[in-house]
Design an enzyme around this catalytic site. Structure first.
Site, mmCIF file in Angstrom:
data_model
loop_
_atom_site.group_PDB
_atom_site.id
_atom_site.type_symbol
_atom_site.label_atom_id
_atom_site.label_comp_id
_atom_site.label_asym_id
_atom_site.label_seq_id
_atom_site.Cartn_x
_atom_site.Cartn_y
_atom_site.Cartn_z
ATOM 1 N N TYR A 249 43.872 7.330 -40.863
ATOM 2 C CA TYR A 249 43.479 7.721 -39.509
ATOM 3 C C TYR A 249 44.213 6.855 -38.479
ATOM 4 O O TYR A 249 44.407 5.651 -38.702
ATOM 5 C CB TYR A 249 41.969 7.534 -39.310
ATOM 6 N N HIS A 257 40.828 12.769 -36.268
ATOM 7 C CA HIS A 257 41.069 13.354 -37.573
ATOM 8 C C HIS A 257 42.180 12.550 -38.267
ATOM 9 O O HIS A 257 43.019 11.921 -37.622
ATOM 10 C CB HIS A 257 41.499 14.815 -37.448
ATOM 11 N N LYS A 289 47.567 18.086 -42.322
ATOM 12 C CA LYS A 289 47.921 16.687 -42.592
ATOM 13 C C LYS A 289 49.270 16.661 -43.295
ATOM 14 O O LYS A 289 49.675 17.635 -43.936
ATOM 15 C CB LYS A 289 46.866 16.022 -43.471
#
Length: 314
Positions: A249, A257, A289
């Site tokens: 993070y 997020h 991601k």
């Protein structure tokens, strides 16, 4: 907190898992040391649910190793931390407890007697007030009948009435509210509690048998990757739900997020299957991601990162 003498956090180890029981330590870990852990205890008023949890805070092994190596925490053997009190101390504590119970019972009995006496006194005084009021009303009625008989009712401003008689009564004294002693709570503390084993180094804790991580090359690589990402200013959490070792993070997970899912590879020469790379890329892209392949070089004592993302064709 003093910057020159930072507070040392106690990590209570039980069954080779580290827990934090102090809420101030929990706040310090998150705000100052960028360590989040996972809450694993039930809340007192909602013990049947498993969504909102409370203390203790359970740390992942890499967080524990980082805190101890950075001299921010010590490992405490929790099962042996509570030393058994001596027989003499137990006897003294038991004697004091019995004396305290006797004192409480005597105070409660005395309070009950005082309540009874006060109640009787109050009922007697109320009876006296009622009798006096009845006499005054009777006297006023007799005076009124006398004036009516004499025909001197007009112009009399001194005629007593029952209302005036009641106004002339002295106000009754309010009774104080008595608190029941049976509702009081008494707390007794058993003596002889204290720390038995507190390790400032992971190696010492391993020799004492209370901690065993890291135990192999892969675990050492994970600890080194975790420390490198932490030193770069990131927050980390467990990444098993996204197919990796850590979630990375940019700030506190309550506000951000994760940007990366990190998988640790023991060395740069370790083999990795092509289908695994494809799976990491597709899963990372589907969850917005990037997947990091992190390798640890034992000789150079450094971490290398490779980012994998899924790209469309045509």
């Amino acid at each position: 907190m003093d910057e020159e003498n930072p507070r040392i956090i106690e990590l209570r180890v039980s069954n080779h898992r580290a827990y934090v029981w102090n809420v101030d330590d929990l706040a310090l870990l998150r705000s100052k040391h960028r360590v989040c852990g996972v809450l694993s205890g039930t809340l007192p008023h909602v013990s049947q649910q498993n969504v909102f949890l409370g203390l203790p805070l359970m740390l992942i092994p890499e967080e524990v190793v980082l805190l101890v190596e950075k001299q921010l925490a010590v490992l405490v053997d929790d099962p042996s931390a509570h030393r058994k009190p001596s027989r003499g101390a137990l006897e003294n504590w038991n004697t004091e407890r019995k004396a305290s119970v006797k004192t409480q019972l005597a105070a409660e009995t005395r309070g009950a007697k005082e309540d009874l006496a006060t109640s009787r006194s109050r009922s007697m005084s109320e009876d006296a007030v009622r009798k006096r009021k009845a006499r005054e009303e009777k006297r006023a009625a007799a005076a009124l009948a006398k004036h009516l008989a004499e025909g001197d009712i007009e112009g009399s401003s001194e005629l007593p009435t029952p209302e005036m008689a009641s106004l002339s009564q002295p106000p009754s004294t309010p009774q104080p509210e008595l608190t029941s002693l049976s509702q009081a709570t008494y707390i007794a503390t058993v003596p002889g509690w204290g720390f038995a084993v507190a390790s400032h180094m992971v190696q010492h804790a391993a020799r004492a048998g209370i901690w065993s991580y890291p135990a192999n090359a892969h675990e050492r690589a994970k600890c080194n990757v975790f420390r490198d990402l932490w030193e770069k200013g990131h927050f980390m959490g467990g990444g098993i739900k996204f197919g990796g070792d850590f979630l990375v993070y940019p700030g506190d997970p309550l506000r951000y997020h994760s940007h990366f899912v990190a998988s640790v590879i023991d060395s740069r020469s370790a083999p990795i299957a092509p289908m695994e790379i494809v799976a990491h890329g597709r899963l990372g892209t589907a969850t917005k991601k990037a997947h990091l392949l992190c390798t640890w070089d034992e000789e150079k004592q450094e971490v290398s990162y490779y980012s994998v993302e899924w790209a469309g064709f045509g």
